[in-house]
Scaffold this active site. Structure first.
Site, mmCIF file in Angstrom:
data_model
loop_
_atom_site.group_PDB
_atom_site.id
_atom_site.type_symbol
_atom_site.label_atom_id
_atom_site.label_comp_id
_atom_site.label_asym_id
_atom_site.label_seq_id
_atom_site.Cartn_x
_atom_site.Cartn_y
_atom_site.Cartn_z
ATOM 1 N N SER A 1 -10.386 -1.187 3.675
ATOM 2 C CA SER A 1 -9.922 -1.194 4.813
ATOM 3 C C SER A 1 -9.593 0.636 5.824
ATOM 4 O O SER A 1 -8.828 1.529 4.854
ATOM 5 C CB SER A 1 -8.677 -1.871 3.882
ATOM 6 O OG SER A 1 -8.487 -2.860 4.390
ATOM 7 N N ARG B 1 1.329 -1.158 -0.164
ATOM 8 C CA ARG B 1 0.510 0.189 -0.193
ATOM 9 C C ARG B 1 0.838 1.247 -0.105
ATOM 10 O O ARG B 1 0.512 2.227 0.471
ATOM 11 C CB ARG B 1 -0.985 0.067 1.733
ATOM 12 C CG ARG B 1 -1.735 -1.066 1.843
ATOM 13 C CD ARG B 1 -3.244 -0.525 0.194
ATOM 14 N NE ARG B 1 -4.310 -1.908 0.492
ATOM 15 C CZ ARG B 1 -4.684 -3.239 0.002
ATOM 16 N NH1 ARG B 1 -3.398 -3.952 -0.166
ATOM 17 N NH2 ARG B 1 -4.974 -4.146 0.382
ATOM 18 N N GLU C 1 -5.191 3.620 7.001
ATOM 19 C CA GLU C 1 -4.241 3.226 5.570
ATOM 20 C C GLU C 1 -4.873 4.717 4.056
ATOM 21 O O GLU C 1 -4.742 4.845 3.435
ATOM 22 C CB GLU C 1 -5.084 1.987 4.981
ATOM 23 C CG GLU C 1 -4.660 1.169 3.084
ATOM 24 C CD GLU C 1 -5.629 1.477 2.421
ATOM 25 O OE1 GLU C 1 -6.297 1.678 1.987
ATOM 26 O OE2 GLU C 1 -5.703 0.015 2.827
HETATM 27 N N1 EPU Z 1 -10.266 -10.991 11.035
HETATM 28 C C1 EPU Z 1 -10.424 -10.745 11.556
HETATM 29 N N2 EPU Z 1 -11.624 -9.748 11.460
HETATM 30 C C2 EPU Z 1 -11.952 -8.953 11.039
HETATM 31 C C3 EPU Z 1 -11.659 -8.949 9.628
HETATM 32 C C4 EPU Z 1 -10.928 -10.220 9.606
HETATM 33 O O1 EPU Z 1 -10.085 -11.528 12.985
HETATM 34 O O2 EPU Z 1 -13.218 -8.666 11.546
HETATM 35 C C5 EPU Z 1 -9.088 -11.569 10.463
HETATM 36 C C6 EPU Z 1 -9.436 -13.129 10.138
HETATM 37 O O3 EPU Z 1 -8.343 -13.583 10.957
HETATM 38 C C7 EPU Z 1 -8.643 -13.130 8.137
HETATM 39 C C8 EPU Z 1 -7.773 -11.835 8.426
HETATM 40 O O4 EPU Z 1 -7.881 -10.850 9.047
HETATM 41 O O5 EPU Z 1 -8.890 -14.688 7.780
HETATM 42 C C9 EPU Z 1 -7.298 -11.143 6.915
HETATM 43 O O6 EPU Z 1 -8.942 -10.991 6.114
HETATM 44 P P1 EPU Z 1 -9.091 -10.635 5.386
HETATM 45 O O7 EPU Z 1 -9.363 -11.995 3.923
HETATM 46 O O8 EPU Z 1 -10.719 -9.664 5.308
HETATM 47 O O9 EPU Z 1 -7.559 -9.817 4.484
HETATM 48 P P2 EPU Z 1 -7.410 -8.033 5.469
HETATM 49 O O10 EPU Z 1 -6.169 -8.485 5.488
HETATM 50 O O11 EPU Z 1 -8.520 -7.694 6.756
HETATM 51 C C10 EPU Z 1 -6.896 -7.221 3.424
HETATM 52 C C11 EPU Z 1 -6.873 -6.106 2.345
HETATM 53 C C12 EPU Z 1 -7.654 -5.956 1.847
HETATM 54 C C13 EPU Z 1 -8.061 -6.717 1.003
HETATM 55 C C14 EPU Z 1 -7.590 -8.101 1.966
HETATM 56 C C15 EPU Z 1 -7.889 -9.381 0.687
HETATM 57 C C16 EPU Z 1 -5.042 -4.654 3.923
HETATM 58 C C17 EPU Z 1 -5.490 -2.908 4.543
HETATM 59 N N3 EPU Z 1 -6.843 -4.265 2.943
HETATM 60 O O12 EPU Z 1 -7.495 -7.263 4.407
HETATM 61 O O13 EPU Z 1 -8.005 -4.185 1.329
HETATM 62 O O14 EPU Z 1 -9.081 -6.890 -0.317
HETATM 63 O O15 EPU Z 1 -6.957 -8.216 2.076
HETATM 64 O O16 EPU Z 1 -6.925 -9.550 -0.066
HETATM 65 O O17 EPU Z 1 -4.627 -4.312 3.447
HETATM 66 C C18 EPU Z 1 -8.440 -1.887 0.955
HETATM 67 O O18 EPU Z 1 -7.089 -2.037 0.779
HETATM 68 O O19 EPU Z 1 -9.342 -1.720 1.339
HETATM 69 C C19 EPU Z 1 -8.956 -4.038 1.015
HETATM 70 C C20 EPU Z 1 -10.316 -3.667 1.558
#
Ligand code: EPU
Length: 336
Positions: free
Chosen positions: A236, A162, A332
């Protein structure tokens, strides 16, 4: 050049704020003229793409420029790859659909990310195992001071998680006008992300096409992330922090369910959504302000929350994560 314009239609958080001046540009000639205007010289400027990664905390006392440069073309190709040049004002998801329709592969995992093509390299957008840097060839940008066009290759963009040159050293110095992508003509699909596999298995799809992957990503995003047309948000709000592996292992003893992805021997990435959820914020709501119930990384505006209130909530979240885990989250979303 319009005066005192509401930015409500131009930010996905749905915040009420005004711009002192507002103008669109749909050619680089327009852009040059605007940059030489008295309004810009006196007040300064802010560039707006799709308005999907900003939080407006007050009225903007500058000239807000909305990028409306349009057009997608294949500029060269061989049997393996095609270079596709896309104007910065195109909507990102429309570009993804155009690539899928034209059998050009590499961006299908990035389906439904809000925003414009020009904003995509600024923060090296990424999702479901792919980042824009994986398909990036070069971009063109106008230098604000000199009005000269400059081409940036992959290395010059200094992409990170990012992150890019344009968020750091090059901040507020360039306006991205086009991005050229190197896309594959032969499908080399990435369905390794767990959630994608789950959707494909549920649909009994064994040999997915790019369209199948795109549809799976759309389904996952729609199930987790609020639609800005219904609930204001900017995706995010924080980045996933990278912490010392030593620190991670200490925390893991106390919180055995804590997820972490090993980056190097010394660095581990932790999902900020998990940290925020553990601090009790998931589903939090106070008046029109809240934390999304299905993804704690997303702050939401149910209707009329103020940008400053959302900012204050993000500070409270930062503090609670710091106190509980000794981890400092980084926002972010761009704060205006
Ligand atoms: N999780 C929780 N609780 C929550 C949310 C997430 O426990 O409320 C944990 C879970 O373990 C889950 C892990 O976080 O398995 C990952 O969650 P998720 O797959 O939803 O991905 P993220 O890491 O929260 C990132 C990006 C997203 C992108 C997704 C999928 C960032 C800041 N965000 O989110 O990007 O869509 O991965 O690849 O890196 C964005 O940048 O606006 C965005 C939405």
């Amino acid at each position: 050049m319009q005066e005192n314009i509401s930015l409500l239609p131009y930010n996905t958080f749905g915040i009420f704020a005004n711009a002192k001046y507002f103008t669109l540009f749909s050619s680089t000639e327009d852009l040059k003229n605007i940059l030489q205007s008295t309004e810009v010289k006196t007040n300064g400027l802010c560039i707006l793409g799709g308005g999907s990664n900003i939080l407006l905390t007050k009225d903007v006392d500058k000239v807000v420029l909305k990028n409306e440069l349009k057009g997608i073309e294949i500029i060269s190709q061989n049997n393996e790859v095609a270079l596709v040049k896309c104007a910065a004002g195109e909507v990102w998801h429309s570009f993804v659909l155009w690539c899928i329709e034209n059998n050009l592969y590499g961006v299908e995992n990035l389906s439904l990310i809000p925003g414009t093509v020009g904003a995509a390299p600024m923060q090296n957008i990424g999702a479901y195992g792919v980042e824009i840097k994986d398909v990036f060839f070069e971009l063109e940008a106008m230098q604000i001071d000199s009005l000269q066009m400059k081409t940036f290759n992959q290395a010059q963009c200094e992409f990170g998680y990012r992150e890019s040159f344009f968020k750091r050293k090059g901040k507020d110095q360039y306006i991205i006008t086009s991005v050229t992508f190197q896309l594959n003509k032969k499908a080399n699909l990435n369905a390794s992300y767990g959630a994608i596999q789950e959707v494909l298995t549920a649909k009994q799809i064994e040999n997915p096409t790019a369209k199948d992957i795109s549809n799976a990503v759309i389904e996952i995003r729609q199930s987790k992330l609020p639609d800005p047309k219904e609930i204001g948000n900017a995706g995010s709000f924080f980045k996933n922090p990278e912490i010392a592996t030593k620190h991670f292992l200490v925390l893991k003893k106390v919180y055995p369910s804590m997820p972490g992805y090993t980056l190097t021997e010394y660095l581990t990435k932790v999902p900020a959504g998990w940290l925020i959820e553990q601090c009790g914020w998931k589903g939090f709501r106070k008046d029109d302000l809240g934390v999304h119930a299905r993804q704690a990384l997303v702050l939401v505006n149910y209707k009329q929350a103020l940008g400053a209130e959302i900012y204050n909530l993000s500070t409270q979240i930062l503090e609670s994560v710091k106190n509980k885990f000794d981890i400092v989250l980084e926002r972010e979303v761009n704060i205006w």
